[in-house]
Design an enzyme around this catalytic site. Structure first.
Site: not given
Ligand code: UD1
Length: 427
Positions: A305, A116, A121, A22-23, A123-125, A397, A327, A92
């Site tokens: 996960d 979820c 979560r 999926k990912n 999206i600043d990065l 999902r 995480v 997401r």
């Molecule tokens: C992806 C996976 C998810 C998995 C996660 C961590 C997909 C579709 N989903 O989610 O199944 O649990 O990786 O392995 O691939 N963060 C920030 N700012 C950002 C982005 C992330 O602070 O802009 C933080 C998040 O809040 C979280 C951490 O970074 O605490 C990890 O997030 P991230 O690696 O981005 O996970 P996803 O890409 O959402």
């Protein structure tokens, strides 16, 4: 809402084929927007999130459809860069459309994504990375408008190796002018799969799988045929279920190299694992041992996960274990439900303290998110008596008919669909 009804206590045995990841499939579907034509994708799992991504692509003017075992995405008629709010809120991964739409149209409008409820979560990065490539971003309440007359390569350091941000930046940078370097990039196998897909379309990316990824922008991408990697989280879920039921299971079409950290802790718990190319056997003939301390962190460490699922094995093990989640902040919601089933677990901040019990007991419980739901399925399979799991849509999902997967291994697990929904499906 569907329910899963499990008569627990059966030992899992037999062989099961692991679906595509999926990912990996979600960002790859979004990346199709970067080309103009028909992309053929093999080994895409049939899941709710995949259907949502296909619906979004269709609303953007593309034509995404299932054809036999394949998904075909024709992006030649893509005509919109507005991701609809209703679909954006459903998952997401809709955030993955930012980079590709920006690359193709120089403009994108999205809303804060759903998904979820496992933490803040942010999206600043993602936004920082796209800004570094030249995008001007305006945030108005829930809406995010992003424009770039042209994208230009840049050096981008991520404060945290975010999977999604790494992927979004890679996709936007593929059609940017010049070279982009991402440092402290996430190293997950799904990022390598995205690199391979983009390169197959004519992209020029190296380094995925390490913490430094270099993207040399190209003018155009050419549609291709591509096969998605196996789902390491589905494989891990099956492996843990096999161990928790003291079973003996063979997994085919998996990639053991992507599961090194899980294999390591399973072995510490006394589970026997055999590996031969893309086949793995998992057997556990006696009560598993506690594992003193497990910490979730980005790949190649133990995956967040699989944290909830592994907790079931620890809950049934001999001894005392600690699971630390680094995480996501909100990933222990399954613990309340497990307590109802007889588990002895307490939480302090981001640590779960687990004292193994001899037995879990069936109960009516609720899936609160995708992986917590999968954990409850494992708990139900291992428990004595009947377990009813509600809010199964969370599990759908990310798992392709989880009940079928476990029925193949001898489990007594049934889906109950409300009559009104059965009638809807029949019409
Ligand atoms: C992806 C996976 C998810 C998995 C996660 C961590 C997909 C579709 N989903 O989610 O199944 O649990 O990786 O392995 O691939 N963060 C920030 N700012 C950002 C982005 C992330 O602070 O802009 C933080 C998040 O809040 C979280 C951490 O970074 O605490 C990890 O997030 P991230 O690696 O981005 O996970 P996803 O890409 O959402």
């Amino acid at each position: 809402m569907d329910k899963l009804v499990i008569e627990g206590g059966r030992t899992l045995s037999g062989s099961v084929r692991i679906h595509g990841a999926k990912n990996a499939a979600l960002p790859i579907l979004a990346a199709c927007i970067l080309t103009d034509g028909e992309v053929h994708l093999h080994n895409v799992p049939r899941l709710l999130d995949i259907e949502v991504m296909m619906s979004i692509l269709n609303r953007l003017g593309c034509q995404a459809r299932h054809e036999q075992e394949m998904i075909i995405v024709d992006t030649s008629s893509a005509n919109s860069f507005h991701v609809p709010e209703d679909l954006m809120k459903q998952m997401r991964s809709s955030i993955f459309l930012m980079g590709p739409l920006l690359g193709r149209f120089g403009e994108v409008s999205i809303y804060q994504p759903g998904g979820c409820a496992i933490g803040e979560r942010k999206i600043d990065l993602h936004l920082q990375g796209l800004r570094a490539l030249g995008a001007v971003i305006e945030e108005k309440d829930q809406q995010i408008l992003c424009k770039a007359s042209k994208l230009v390569g840049a050096d981008i350091h991520l404060d945290f190796p975010s999977v999604g941000a790494t992927e979004n930046i890679m996709m936007a940078a593929t059609l940017a002018e010049g070279t982009t370097t991402i440092t402290n990039a996430a190293r997950e196998p799904e990022i390598q799969d995205l690199q391979n897909f983009l390169n197959q379309m004519g992209g020029s990316i190296i380094g995925a799988g390490t913490d430094t990824i270099t993207i040399q922008g190209v003018k155009k991408l050419i549609p291709c045929t591509y096969e998605i990697i196996p789902d390491r989280i589905e494989a891990g879920t099956v492996m843990i279920a096999a161990a928790a039921t003291r079973g003996n299971v063979t997994l085919t079409h998996c990639n053991p190299a992507h599961l090194t950290s899980l294999i390591h802790v399973l072995k510490r718990a006394g589970v026997q694992i055999g590996v031969c190319n893309d086949i793995m056997t998992v057997s556990c003939m006696s009560r598993p041992r506690a594992v003193e301390r497990i910490v979730t962190s980005p790949y190649p460490s133990f995956p967040t996960d699989l944290q909830s699922q592994f907790m079931i094995l620890l809950a049934l093990s001999d001894g005392f274990s600690v699971m630390k989640e680094t995480v996501f902040e909100g990933r222990f919601k399954h613990v309340n439900e497990l307590t109802v089933m007889g588990a002895d677990i307490s939480i302090d901040l981001n640590c779960a303290f687990i004292r193994g019990v001899q037995r879990l007991y069936g109960a009516t419980v609720e899936a609160t998110d995708l992986r917590a739901g999968a954990a409850l399925v494992i708990a139900g399979l291992a428990a004595q008596g009947k377990t009813i799991i509600e809010q199964v849509h969370h599990i759908d999902r990310g798992y392709d008919q989880i009940e079928v997967l476990f029925q193949k291994l001898g489990a007594d697990i049934q889906r109950h669909t409300p009559v009104h929904k059965q009638l809807d499906l029949a019409n």
